[in-house]
Design a protein around this motif. Structure first.
Motif, PDB file in Angstrom:
ATOM      1  N   MET A   1       4.737   9.453  -2.973  1.00  0.00           N
ATOM      2  CA  MET A   1       4.894   8.371  -3.933  1.00  0.00           C
ATOM      3  C   MET A   1       5.441   7.122  -3.245  1.00  0.00           C
ATOM      4  O   MET A   1       5.013   6.000  -3.547  1.00  0.00           O
ATOM      5  CB  MET A   1       5.816   8.804  -5.076  1.00  0.00           C
ATOM      6  N   PHE A   2       6.364   7.309  -2.301  1.00  0.00           N
ATOM      7  CA  PHE A   2       6.916   6.168  -1.573  1.00  0.00           C
ATOM      8  C   PHE A   2       5.812   5.435  -0.811  1.00  0.00           C
ATOM      9  O   PHE A   2       5.688   4.208  -0.887  1.00  0.00           O
ATOM     10  CB  PHE A   2       8.001   6.639  -0.597  1.00  0.00           C
ATOM     11  N   TRP A   3       5.004   6.177  -0.052  1.00  0.00           N
ATOM     12  CA  TRP A   3       3.969   5.532   0.763  1.00  0.00           C
ATOM     13  C   TRP A   3       2.852   4.963  -0.104  1.00  0.00           C
ATOM     14  O   TRP A   3       2.238   3.958   0.250  1.00  0.00           O
ATOM     15  CB  TRP A   3       3.415   6.523   1.779  1.00  0.00           C
ATOM     16  N   ARG A   4       2.584   5.604  -1.229  1.00  0.00           N
ATOM     17  CA  ARG A   4       1.572   5.051  -2.135  1.00  0.00           C
ATOM     18  C   ARG A   4       2.036   3.695  -2.664  1.00  0.00           C
ATOM     19  O   ARG A   4       1.250   2.753  -2.770  1.00  0.00           O
ATOM     20  CB  ARG A   4       1.319   6.024  -3.289  1.00  0.00           C
TER      21      ARG A   4
ATOM     22  N   GLU B   1      -7.866   3.424   0.067  1.00  0.00           N
ATOM     23  CA  GLU B   1      -8.315   3.444   1.459  1.00  0.00           C
ATOM     24  C   GLU B   1      -7.153   3.274   2.418  1.00  0.00           C
ATOM     25  O   GLU B   1      -7.059   3.976   3.429  1.00  0.00           O
ATOM     26  CB  GLU B   1      -9.356   2.357   1.692  1.00  0.00           C
ATOM     27  N   ILE B   2      -6.245   2.320   2.129  1.00  0.00           N
ATOM     28  CA  ILE B   2      -5.100   2.102   3.010  1.00  0.00           C
ATOM     29  C   ILE B   2      -4.183   3.317   3.001  1.00  0.00           C
ATOM     30  O   ILE B   2      -3.668   3.744   4.047  1.00  0.00           O
ATOM     31  CB  ILE B   2      -4.331   0.839   2.583  1.00  0.00           C
ATOM     32  N   GLU B   3      -3.981   3.913   1.839  1.00  0.00           N
ATOM     33  CA  GLU B   3      -3.133   5.099   1.751  1.00  0.00           C
ATOM     34  C   GLU B   3      -3.726   6.225   2.590  1.00  0.00           C
ATOM     35  O   GLU B   3      -3.015   6.905   3.343  1.00  0.00           O
ATOM     36  CB  GLU B   3      -3.007   5.541   0.289  1.00  0.00           C
ATOM     37  N   SER B   4      -5.026   6.415   2.488  1.00  0.00           N
ATOM     38  CA  SER B   4      -5.683   7.447   3.274  1.00  0.00           C
ATOM     39  C   SER B   4      -5.640   7.111   4.762  1.00  0.00           C
ATOM     40  O   SER B   4      -5.444   7.986   5.606  1.00  0.00           O
ATOM     41  CB  SER B   4      -7.136   7.604   2.812  1.00  0.00           C
ATOM     42  N   LEU B   5      -5.814   5.829   5.087  1.00  0.00           N
ATOM     43  CA  LEU B   5      -5.829   5.380   6.475  1.00  0.00           C
ATOM     44  C   LEU B   5      -4.501   5.692   7.166  1.00  0.00           C
ATOM     45  O   LEU B   5      -4.466   6.222   8.266  1.00  0.00           O
ATOM     46  CB  LEU B   5      -6.108   3.879   6.493  1.00  0.00           C
TER      47      LEU B   5
ATOM     48  N   SER C   1      -5.349  11.355  -0.131  1.00  0.00           N
ATOM     49  CA  SER C   1      -4.442  11.511  -1.269  1.00  0.00           C
ATOM     50  C   SER C   1      -4.868  12.680  -2.126  1.00  0.00           C
ATOM     51  O   SER C   1      -6.037  12.803  -2.490  1.00  0.00           O
ATOM     52  CB  SER C   1      -4.437  10.238  -2.122  1.00  0.00           C
ATOM     53  N   PRO C   2      -3.962  13.578  -2.475  1.00  0.00           N
ATOM     54  CA  PRO C   2      -4.314  14.674  -3.363  1.00  0.00           C
ATOM     55  C   PRO C   2      -4.610  14.176  -4.761  1.00  0.00           C
ATOM     56  O   PRO C   2      -4.044  13.192  -5.217  1.00  0.00           O
ATOM     57  CB  PRO C   2      -3.056  15.563  -3.336  1.00  0.00           C
TER      58      PRO C   2
ATOM     59  N   LEU D   1      -6.964   1.250  15.178  1.00  0.00           N
ATOM     60  CA  LEU D   1      -8.426   1.215  15.117  1.00  0.00           C
ATOM     61  C   LEU D   1      -8.919   1.413  13.682  1.00  0.00           C
ATOM     62  O   LEU D   1      -9.875   0.764  13.234  1.00  0.00           O
ATOM     63  CB  LEU D   1      -9.019   2.290  16.038  1.00  0.00           C
ATOM     64  N   LYS D   2      -8.279   2.303  12.932  1.00  0.00           N
ATOM     65  CA  LYS D   2      -8.656   2.482  11.529  1.00  0.00           C
ATOM     66  C   LYS D   2      -8.422   1.196  10.742  1.00  0.00           C
ATOM     67  O   LYS D   2      -9.219   0.825   9.883  1.00  0.00           O
ATOM     68  CB  LYS D   2      -7.855   3.630  10.913  1.00  0.00           C
ATOM     69  N   LEU D   3      -7.313   0.520  11.036  1.00  0.00           N
ATOM     70  CA  LEU D   3      -6.969  -0.680  10.287  1.00  0.00           C
ATOM     71  C   LEU D   3      -7.970  -1.799  10.541  1.00  0.00           C
ATOM     72  O   LEU D   3      -8.433  -2.449   9.602  1.00  0.00           O
ATOM     73  CB  LEU D   3      -5.559  -1.138  10.658  1.00  0.00           C
ATOM     74  N   VAL D   4      -8.336  -2.047  11.791  1.00  0.00           N
ATOM     75  CA  VAL D   4      -9.262  -3.149  12.071  1.00  0.00           C
ATOM     76  C   VAL D   4     -10.676  -2.829  11.598  1.00  0.00           C
ATOM     77  O   VAL D   4     -11.510  -3.727  11.491  1.00  0.00           O
ATOM     78  CB  VAL D   4      -9.266  -3.517  13.575  1.00  0.00           C
ATOM     79  N   ASN D   5     -10.956  -1.553  11.328  1.00  0.00           N
ATOM     80  CA  ASN D   5     -12.253  -1.192  10.758  1.00  0.00           C
ATOM     81  C   ASN D   5     -12.236  -1.159   9.234  1.00  0.00           C
ATOM     82  O   ASN D   5     -13.242  -0.845   8.608  1.00  0.00           O
ATOM     83  CB  ASN D   5     -12.702   0.178  11.282  1.00  0.00           C
ATOM     84  N   SER D   6     -11.090  -1.480   8.630  1.00  0.00           N
ATOM     85  CA  SER D   6     -10.949  -1.433   7.169  1.00  0.00           C
ATOM     86  C   SER D   6     -11.396  -2.754   6.551  1.00  0.00           C
ATOM     87  O   SER D   6     -11.604  -3.747   7.245  1.00  0.00           O
ATOM     88  CB  SER D   6      -9.485  -1.165   6.797  1.00  0.00           C
ATOM     89  N   PRO D   7     -11.533  -2.805   5.200  1.00  0.00           N
ATOM     90  CA  PRO D   7     -11.944  -4.046   4.523  1.00  0.00           C
ATOM     91  C   PRO D   7     -10.978  -5.202   4.735  1.00  0.00           C
ATOM     92  O   PRO D   7     -11.347  -6.349   4.516  1.00  0.00           O
ATOM     93  CB  PRO D   7     -11.984  -3.628   3.043  1.00  0.00           C
TER      94      PRO D   7
END
Length: 432
Positions: A248-251, A413-417, A422-423, A194-200
């Motif tokens: 760092m990997f996921w970023r 945004e994707i990283e946070s999603l 992100s710190p 749901l977060k993904l389909v609401n993203s840009p």
């Protein structure tokens, strides 16, 4: 306005005066924002210095001149500091030069904005990573049984994807409600979808608040691709954080996915959502190595840091194979679609053929994500680029600046999603 060596001039600066070649030809009129093509022409015509400003506009003040001077100094320092990270990338090629110049420009701009002490950076470690003692000897990092058994088991794919794939492969027509019911059995996957389909990435004008609407909006084929990526990520949520900087990997995964989707928008016949997932999953083989052979993974990471080798080369030196080969085995084991498997398995060595443009896009996006990482000091080595793969996309180097400019906000945004907020990175400030 200030006079700069041609080596310190980067795309985005503005010509303060007409730039004339050694033969008297007008190369760039005053007031023109410089592109990579301008810089190549200036070098070809023997230009050694140029009067440039940091941004467009004819009016300058002592303050703007001072700011331009600070930026120019930072660019010179960043060019020197970043060069070791780019020793594998061909900086004489138009693509390599454009990527490096943008890396220098981005790093210098951020360093000035954050007041980063580049002299202190020069005294620090050259490449990112945890202390080698922690990588190699931390409690639980070495599992003798896994090293002597010779049986490196692969992770099993979450049940939701297996059920979804079985339903879609059934000859009978599958309704959106059936698919929504399967996905809805996994609360974590539901929330992320749901977060993904609401993203840009999808650009929905109204909030999507149900799996049924998400299925209808994304389409069954696209839904399968997105669920594939999300399910694969959830299979590797147990990597020990002390062995590797997983943030760092996921970023990097998020950056590769975003850059791949942006590049795909300018390449006919390539779906942005497919290469987005390919970019997100391209380094899954690294997670298998980290989970099953942690000591060997630690040695490869250390070798990469000490010698400045790209991760795949260090893995081959230590293990005899790299994470792309492991990724191929993993994707084959999971019965993933061949196109997605190719994006993961061949992203370091694409064949450059027209039918392999999706893999070529992930290859280029991986390089951009390594080259433009922030913090850049320290940062991972940037791998070499396949010129054949770059040419197969039919893109001009000027598109890279557009991708870089559009990518930052989407990556955050994707990283946070996917992975939480992100710190804020801690940086050393300039000495007072």
């Amino acid at each position: 306005m200030a006079k700069h060596s041609i080596e310190d001039v980067i795309p985005g600066m503005v010509a303060g005066r007409d730039i004339i070649g050694q033969d008297g030809a007008l190369l760039v009129p005053r007031g023109t924002m410089l592109s990579e093509e301008h810089l190549r022409r200036m070098r070809a015509y023997g230009v050694r210095v140029a009067d440039v400003a940091a941004s467009d506009g004819d009016d300058t003040t002592p303050e703007t001149d001072a700011a331009a001077d600070r930026l120019a100094v930072a660019q010179r320092r960043c060019r020197h500091l970043l060069t070791p990270r780019f020793q594998t990338l061909d900086l004489e090629s138009p693509f390599g030069r454009a990527v490096f110049d943008l890396a220098v420009s981005r790093a210098a701009t951020l360093a000035v904005a954050q007041g980063l002490d580049l002299d202190a950076v020069a005294d620090g470690p050259a490449l990112a990573g945890l202390p080698p003692e922690q990588q190699l000897f931390a409690e639980g990092a070495v599992d003798p049984a896994s090293l002597v058994s010779g049986d490196v088991e692969l992770a099993t794919l979450p049940e939701v994807y297996v059920r979804l794939l079985a339903v879609l492969e059934d000859g009978e027509k599958t309704s959106d409600a059936d698919l929504a019911g399967i996905v809805g059995r996994d609360p974590s996957l539901t929330a992320k979808l749901l977060k993904l389909v609401n993203s840009p990435l999808f650009g929905s004008r109204t909030p999507v608040d149900s799996i049924g609407r998400a299925v209808a909006m994304a389409g069954q084929k696209e839904l399968t691709t997105l669920v594939t990526g999300l399910a694969a990520l959830s299979a590797f949520s147990d990597i020990a954080p002390g062995l590797y900087d997983m943030r760092m990997f996921w970023r990097h995964a998020a950056a590769c996915a975003v850059y791949a989707s942006l590049l795909a928008q300018t390449v006919p016949g390539v779906a942005a959502d497919r290469v987005f997932v390919g970019g997100l999953l391209h380094d899954l083989g690294q997670l298998v190595i980290l989970r099953k052979l942690p000591a060997a993974a630690g040695r490869a990471l250390l070798l990469s840091r000490v010698e400045g080798l790209p991760a795949s080369e260090a893995e081959i030196a230590v293990l005899g194979f790299d994470h792309a080969a492991v990724g191929r085995a993993l994707m084959t084991n999971w019965n993933f679609p061949p196109a997605l498997t190719a994006m993961v398995a061949d992203h370091h060595a694409p064949d450059g053929q027209p039918q392999s443009r999706e893999t070529a896009i992930v290859h280029i996006a991986d390089i951009l994500a390594q080259a433009w990482v922030w913090p850049a000091f320290p940062g991972p080595p940037t791998p070499g680029a396949s010129e054949a793969a770059w040419r197969s996309l039919g893109l001009a180097e000027t598109v890279l600046a557009e991708v870089a400019a559009a990518g930052d906000a989407r990556i955050a945004e994707i990283e946070s999603l996917f992975f939480g907020a992100s710190p804020q990175p801690t940086q050393r400030r300039s000495r007072s």
